[in-house]
Design an enzyme around this catalytic site. Structure first.
Site, PDB file in Angstrom:
ATOM      1  N   PRO A 151       0.813  -1.222   0.000  1.00 43.04           N
ATOM      2  CA  PRO A 151       0.000   0.000   0.000  1.00 43.04           C
ATOM      3  C   PRO A 151       0.851   1.279   0.000  1.00 43.04           C
ATOM      4  N   LEU A 257      11.001  -8.796 -13.140  1.00 44.81           N
ATOM      5  CA  LEU A 257      10.262  -7.750 -13.868  1.00 44.81           C
ATOM      6  C   LEU A 257      10.810  -7.573 -15.274  1.00 44.81           C
ATOM      7  N   ARG A 261       8.256  -7.263 -18.213  1.00 43.79           N
ATOM      8  CA  ARG A 261       8.197  -5.999 -18.978  1.00 43.79           C
ATOM      9  C   ARG A 261       8.453  -6.269 -20.459  1.00 43.79           C
ATOM     10  N   ARG A 286     -17.996   2.694 -42.946  1.00 40.17           N
ATOM     11  CA  ARG A 286     -18.840   3.763 -42.399  1.00 40.17           C
ATOM     12  C   ARG A 286     -18.950   4.920 -43.396  1.00 40.17           C
ATOM     13  N   GLY A 358     -19.244   7.705 -32.101  1.00 40.84           N
ATOM     14  CA  GLY A 358     -19.996   7.223 -30.933  1.00 40.84           C
ATOM     15  C   GLY A 358     -19.837   5.725 -30.727  1.00 40.84           C
ATOM     16  N   GLU A 381       4.171  -2.761 -13.593  1.00 39.85           N
ATOM     17  CA  GLU A 381       5.524  -3.163 -14.032  1.00 39.85           C
ATOM     18  C   GLU A 381       6.443  -1.955 -14.193  1.00 39.85           C
TER      19      GLU A 381
HETATM   20  P1  TGC Z   1      18.549   0.278  -7.529  1.00 40.37           P
HETATM   21  O1  TGC Z   1      19.553   0.767  -6.547  1.00 40.37           O
HETATM   22  O2  TGC Z   1      18.525   0.870  -8.901  1.00 40.37           O
HETATM   23  O3  TGC Z   1      18.669  -1.304  -7.681  1.00 40.37           O
HETATM   24  C1  TGC Z   1      18.644  -2.151  -6.537  1.00 40.37           C
HETATM   25  C2  TGC Z   1      19.281  -3.476  -6.945  1.00 40.37           C
HETATM   26  O4  TGC Z   1      18.490  -4.078  -7.964  1.00 40.37           O
HETATM   27  C3  TGC Z   1      19.282  -4.243  -9.151  1.00 40.37           C
HETATM   28  N1  TGC Z   1      18.402  -3.973 -10.286  1.00 40.37           N
HETATM   29  C4  TGC Z   1      17.989  -4.918 -11.113  1.00 40.37           C
HETATM   30  N2  TGC Z   1      18.275  -6.230 -11.177  1.00 40.37           N
HETATM   31  C5  TGC Z   1      17.691  -6.947 -12.143  1.00 40.37           C
HETATM   32  N3  TGC Z   1      16.803  -6.400 -13.017  1.00 40.37           N
HETATM   33  C6  TGC Z   1      16.481  -5.089 -12.984  1.00 40.37           C
HETATM   34  N4  TGC Z   1      15.587  -4.564 -13.822  1.00 40.37           N
HETATM   35  C7  TGC Z   1      17.091  -4.281 -12.002  1.00 40.37           C
HETATM   36  N5  TGC Z   1      16.994  -2.964 -11.662  1.00 40.37           N
HETATM   37  C8  TGC Z   1      17.804  -2.792 -10.614  1.00 40.37           C
HETATM   38  C9  TGC Z   1      20.407  -3.249  -9.020  1.00 40.37           C
HETATM   39  O5  TGC Z   1      21.522  -3.646  -9.760  1.00 40.37           O
HETATM   40  C10 TGC Z   1      20.657  -3.314  -7.543  1.00 40.37           C
HETATM   41  O6  TGC Z   1      21.357  -4.516  -7.256  1.00 40.37           O
HETATM   42  P2  TGC Z   1      22.483  -4.569  -6.105  1.00 40.37           P
HETATM   43  O7  TGC Z   1      22.980  -5.978  -6.150  1.00 40.37           O
HETATM   44  O8  TGC Z   1      23.485  -3.535  -6.503  1.00 40.37           O
HETATM   45  O9  TGC Z   1      21.769  -4.212  -4.834  1.00 40.37           O
HETATM   46  O10 TGC Z   1      17.130   0.364  -6.839  1.00 40.37           O
HETATM   47  P3  TGC Z   1      16.217   1.618  -6.483  1.00 40.37           P
HETATM   48  O11 TGC Z   1      15.646   1.367  -5.125  1.00 40.37           O
HETATM   49  O12 TGC Z   1      16.933   2.912  -6.770  1.00 40.37           O
HETATM   50  O13 TGC Z   1      14.970   1.465  -7.479  1.00 40.37           O
HETATM   51  C11 TGC Z   1      15.098   1.420  -8.798  1.00 40.37           C
HETATM   52  C12 TGC Z   1      13.716   1.434  -9.475  1.00 40.37           C
HETATM   53  C13 TGC Z   1      12.884   2.644  -9.122  1.00 40.37           C
HETATM   54  C14 TGC Z   1      14.035   1.442 -10.948  1.00 40.37           C
HETATM   55  C15 TGC Z   1      12.962   0.153  -9.098  1.00 40.37           C
HETATM   56  O14 TGC Z   1      12.602   0.175  -7.766  1.00 40.37           O
HETATM   57  C16 TGC Z   1      11.729  -0.042  -9.936  1.00 40.37           C
HETATM   58  O15 TGC Z   1      11.820  -0.603 -11.040  1.00 40.37           O
HETATM   59  N6  TGC Z   1      10.519   0.384  -9.471  1.00 40.37           N
HETATM   60  C17 TGC Z   1       9.272   0.091 -10.136  1.00 40.37           C
HETATM   61  C18 TGC Z   1       8.535  -0.962  -9.354  1.00 40.37           C
HETATM   62  C19 TGC Z   1       7.826  -1.918 -10.238  1.00 40.37           C
HETATM   63  O16 TGC Z   1       8.046  -2.035 -11.428  1.00 40.37           O
HETATM   64  N7  TGC Z   1       6.936  -2.688  -9.641  1.00 40.37           N
HETATM   65  C20 TGC Z   1       6.255  -3.702 -10.372  1.00 40.37           C
HETATM   66  C21 TGC Z   1       5.483  -4.610  -9.442  1.00 40.37           C
HETATM   67  S1  TGC Z   1       4.960  -6.106 -10.206  1.00 40.37           S
HETATM   68  C22 TGC Z   1       3.760  -5.645 -11.260  1.00 40.37           C
HETATM   69  O17 TGC Z   1       3.445  -4.538 -11.482  1.00 40.37           O
HETATM   70  C23 TGC Z   1       3.094  -6.778 -11.944  1.00 40.37           C
HETATM   71  S2  TGC Z   1       1.783  -6.333 -12.965  1.00 40.37           S
HETATM   72  C24 TGC Z   1       1.637  -7.827 -13.726  1.00 40.37           C
HETATM   73  C25 TGC Z   1       0.564  -7.954 -14.686  1.00 40.37           C
HETATM   74  O18 TGC Z   1      -0.619  -8.005 -14.294  1.00 40.37           O
HETATM   75  O19 TGC Z   1       0.901  -8.137 -15.898  1.00 40.37           O
HETATM   76  P1  FAD Z   2       3.190   5.413  -6.984  1.00 39.01           P
HETATM   77  O1  FAD Z   2       4.474   4.724  -6.813  1.00 39.01           O
HETATM   78  O2  FAD Z   2       2.537   5.988  -5.768  1.00 39.01           O
HETATM   79  O3  FAD Z   2       3.283   6.489  -8.098  1.00 39.01           O
HETATM   80  C1  FAD Z   2       2.320   7.529  -8.274  1.00 39.01           C
HETATM   81  C2  FAD Z   2       2.878   8.531  -9.287  1.00 39.01           C
HETATM   82  O4  FAD Z   2       4.093   9.100  -8.791  1.00 39.01           O
HETATM   83  C3  FAD Z   2       3.232   7.874 -10.623  1.00 39.01           C
HETATM   84  O5  FAD Z   2       2.921   8.761 -11.673  1.00 39.01           O
HETATM   85  C4  FAD Z   2       4.738   7.707 -10.555  1.00 39.01           C
HETATM   86  O6  FAD Z   2       5.363   7.704 -11.841  1.00 39.01           O
HETATM   87  C5  FAD Z   2       5.120   8.946  -9.756  1.00 39.01           C
HETATM   88  N1  FAD Z   2       6.410   8.757  -9.090  1.00 39.01           N
HETATM   89  C6  FAD Z   2       6.723   7.891  -8.084  1.00 39.01           C
HETATM   90  N2  FAD Z   2       8.016   7.998  -7.755  1.00 39.01           N
HETATM   91  C7  FAD Z   2       8.549   8.938  -8.578  1.00 39.01           C
HETATM   92  C8  FAD Z   2       9.853   9.485  -8.749  1.00 39.01           C
HETATM   93  N3  FAD Z   2      10.901   9.059  -8.012  1.00 39.01           N
HETATM   94  N4  FAD Z   2      10.023  10.445  -9.658  1.00 39.01           N
HETATM   95  C9  FAD Z   2       8.994  10.866 -10.445  1.00 39.01           C
HETATM   96  N5  FAD Z   2       7.731  10.381 -10.339  1.00 39.01           N
HETATM   97  C10 FAD Z   2       7.525   9.427  -9.417  1.00 39.01           C
HETATM   98  N6  FAD Z   2       2.172  -5.164  -8.281  1.00 39.01           N
HETATM   99  C11 FAD Z   2       2.649  -6.399  -7.907  1.00 39.01           C
HETATM  100  O7  FAD Z   2       3.557  -6.503  -7.094  1.00 39.01           O
HETATM  101  N7  FAD Z   2       2.116  -7.515  -8.446  1.00 39.01           N
HETATM  102  C12 FAD Z   2       1.099  -7.500  -9.338  1.00 39.01           C
HETATM  103  O8  FAD Z   2       0.655  -8.540  -9.822  1.00 39.01           O
HETATM  104  C13 FAD Z   2       0.566  -6.232  -9.714  1.00 39.01           C
HETATM  105  N8  FAD Z   2      -0.518  -6.157 -10.540  1.00 39.01           N
HETATM  106  C14 FAD Z   2      -1.110  -4.943 -10.780  1.00 39.01           C
HETATM  107  C15 FAD Z   2      -2.320  -4.902 -11.464  1.00 39.01           C
HETATM  108  C16 FAD Z   2      -2.954  -3.677 -11.661  1.00 39.01           C
HETATM  109  C17 FAD Z   2      -4.276  -3.642 -12.362  1.00 39.01           C
HETATM  110  C18 FAD Z   2      -2.353  -2.478 -11.207  1.00 39.01           C
HETATM  111  C19 FAD Z   2      -3.008  -1.155 -11.445  1.00 39.01           C
HETATM  112  C20 FAD Z   2      -1.167  -2.530 -10.513  1.00 39.01           C
HETATM  113  C21 FAD Z   2      -0.537  -3.763 -10.282  1.00 39.01           C
HETATM  114  N9  FAD Z   2       0.633  -3.841  -9.501  1.00 39.01           N
HETATM  115  C22 FAD Z   2       1.144  -5.066  -9.146  1.00 39.01           C
HETATM  116  C23 FAD Z   2       1.177  -2.648  -8.865  1.00 39.01           C
HETATM  117  C24 FAD Z   2       1.976  -1.754  -9.817  1.00 39.01           C
HETATM  118  O9  FAD Z   2       3.216  -2.288 -10.091  1.00 39.01           O
HETATM  119  C25 FAD Z   2       2.066  -0.379  -9.165  1.00 39.01           C
HETATM  120  O10 FAD Z   2       0.789   0.206  -9.242  1.00 39.01           O
HETATM  121  C26 FAD Z   2       3.119   0.501  -9.825  1.00 39.01           C
HETATM  122  O11 FAD Z   2       4.419  -0.001  -9.631  1.00 39.01           O
HETATM  123  C27 FAD Z   2       3.052   1.955  -9.322  1.00 39.01           C
HETATM  124  O12 FAD Z   2       2.964   2.010  -7.936  1.00 39.01           O
HETATM  125  P2  FAD Z   2       1.820   2.899  -7.233  1.00 39.01           P
HETATM  126  O13 FAD Z   2       0.513   2.529  -7.842  1.00 39.01           O
HETATM  127  O14 FAD Z   2       1.970   2.741  -5.773  1.00 39.01           O
HETATM  128  O15 FAD Z   2       2.119   4.367  -7.675  1.00 39.01           O
END
Ligand code: TGC
Ligand code: FAD
Length: 402
Positions: A151, A257, A261, A286, A358, A381
């Protein structure tokens, strides 16, 4: 004429063929084309005839899980010895493209299972975890989900509060996850939590573990045919053999990821192609001002720009697929493709909706559903802006996240 009869003919008969303006099919192998055809036929039979009703009623069709397993949509890149398809990454991309052509929510189900559940078990799991879970996940006997987001920690998963405490032969897990695709129906969950030294560890939870609940998230206007929920951990006893032993730290979930992605970069172009093809056909049928609306320059501009962006994205995906297969794709290359292609798809959905006038807001055509779905895909993602910052860091060497 009845109101129904006066409506332009619905294109519910699904004769979809993907546009291929640059003859990109010649870059594909015979096997890749076969995989795509099989998936396209599957989507025409099992998804497009029903998807509108599922989405309108906000129903996740649980029986699609077994069908996806049978057709090989789960973990196509996992070795056959664990039930996977032993395929290359372009085949995986094509499978995601075809499924998302049907619906992004259906692709979510498949990409979470393959990239976010099977992938971490395959990459970071013990041999006994692989043997126990992978074949059943591949066949669709089990459905999995992936719990990273909390959350208070979405874009910044490093701050997560879910925690495990060592109790000898097991851990006690407390905390919660939010926005988890598949959670309400999942049999197992890959969960990420911090240990007492603040190190992030991955673990496999099973649905019947005491203290684990999975409340559903209601009221979504997007991905309505996909189920989304929470994972709530109230003193869940996690036996130590459920921990993924081979990697910890934030890099472990982020590594999964990358694979998901990549699948999205292909998937969204499937949705974009569906919008483009539907709009092209509609524009030819149309009539306004005694002419097909396709004869107006402004309609042609929209269609020409859609095809241009689809073609560029197809080339990007193909090249990235080669790099993935060779194990050479970097995370920032994947970010570029995810970010670019979702934006392209969303813009195409919006432009296609204009062409339909529409009719574009009805469920007679897939446009509005794709458009609303893509509003989630641009957020999950990693949000659009987070991917921009990942690229910014790659270009400059400076992190602008904090
Ligand atoms: P940062 O210091 O950059 O990295 C921490 C450690 O992670 C390593 N790393 C990676 N390793 C593998 N693949 C990648 N893409 C990696 N990116 C970073 C990095 O080398 C480091 O390793 P180490 O050994 O040096 O510690 O970390 P940060 O805290 O500054 O954050 C970077 C940031 C913002 C890019 C990362 O937190 C991020 O990508 N945030 C977005 C979160 C996100 O994508 N959440 C997705 C949740 S799952 C989901 O949404 C599923 S939806 C599924 C669906 O329904 O299809
Ligand atoms: P926030 O992180 O609160 O972001 C809000 C806004 O602030 C965004 O515009 C963002 O770009 C901006 N922002 C945040 N930080 C910064 C920064 N440093 N600089 C500039 N802008 C910033 N997660 C899972 O783990 N597993 C799943 O299976 C999964 N499925 C999902 C399915 C759906 C339908 C949805 C909507 C989400 C799902 N997610 C899942 C979560 C998803 O990965 C998050 O919603 C996403 O990573 C963004 O997090 P948040 O919603 O908390 O937004």
């Amino acid at each position: 004429m009845s109101e129904e009869a006066s409506r332009p003919k619905s294109s519910f008969y699904d004769d979809f063929e993907s546009p291929d303006f640059y003859d990109i099919d010649t870059l594909l192998t015979e096997e890749q084309i076969l995989v795509r055809s099989a998936m396209r036929d599957f989507v025409k039979q099992e998804i497009t005839p029903f998807i509108e009703e599922w989405a309108q009623n906000s129903t996740f069709p649980k029986n699609i899980v077994k069908k996806f397993g049978d057709i090989g949509a789960f973990g196509p890149f996992i070795p056959a010895k664990y039930g996977g398809g032993d395929m290359d990454y372009i085949s995986y991309g094509l499978i995601m493209q075809e499924i998302e052509r049907g619906d992004s929510g259906m692709r979510s189900t498949a990409s979470v299972q393959g990239s976010l559940v099977m992938f971490p078990i395959y990459k970071y799991g013990s041999e006994s975890q692989k043997e126990k879970y992978l074949p059943k996940l591949a066949s669709g006997e089990l459905l999995g989900c992936f719990g990273l987001t909390e959350p208070d920690f979405g874009s910044n998963p490093a701050g997560m509060k879910s925690r495990i405490v060592d109790k000898g032969d097991h851990y006690i897990l407390n905390g919660s996850k939010m926005w988890i695709s598949n959670a309400p129906d999942a049999d197992i969950a890959i969960v990420w939590a911090k240990d007492e030294t603040d190190r992030i560890k991955g673990m496999i939870l099973e649905r019947d573990m005491e203290g684990l609940t999975t409340p559903e998230t209601h009221g979504k206007w997007s991905l309505r045919a996909s189920c989304t929920g929470e994972l709530v951990f109230d003193n869940v006893k996690v036996p130590k053999e459920q921990i993924l032993p081979d990697r910890d730290g934030l890099g472990a979930p982020l590594g999964c990821l990358d694979s998901a992605r990549y699948g999205i970069a292909w998937g969204v172009i499937g949705a974009a192609m569906d919008c483009y093809e539907s709009a092209r056909k509609y524009a030819l049928e149309r009539i306004q001002f005694d002419k097909p609306i396709a004869s107006f320059q402004l309609t042609q501009k929209k269609l020409a720009e859609m095809l241009t962006e689809i073609t560029k994205a197809q080339l990007l995906n193909w090249r990235l697929g080669r790099l993935m297969t060779e194990g050479k794709a970097s995370s920032s290359q994947i970010s570029l493709a995810k970010r670019n292609n979702v934006e392209v798809a969303l813009n195409i959905a919006r432009e296609a909706r204009q062409i339909f006038g529409g009719m574009g807001i009805t469920g007679d055509y897939p446009i509005m559903r794709h458009m609303m779905n893509l509003e989630s895909v641009i957020t999950y993602e990693g949000t659009h802006d987070i991917h921009l910052l990942i690229l910014g860091k790659e270009i400059t060497g400076i992190s602008a996240f904090i």
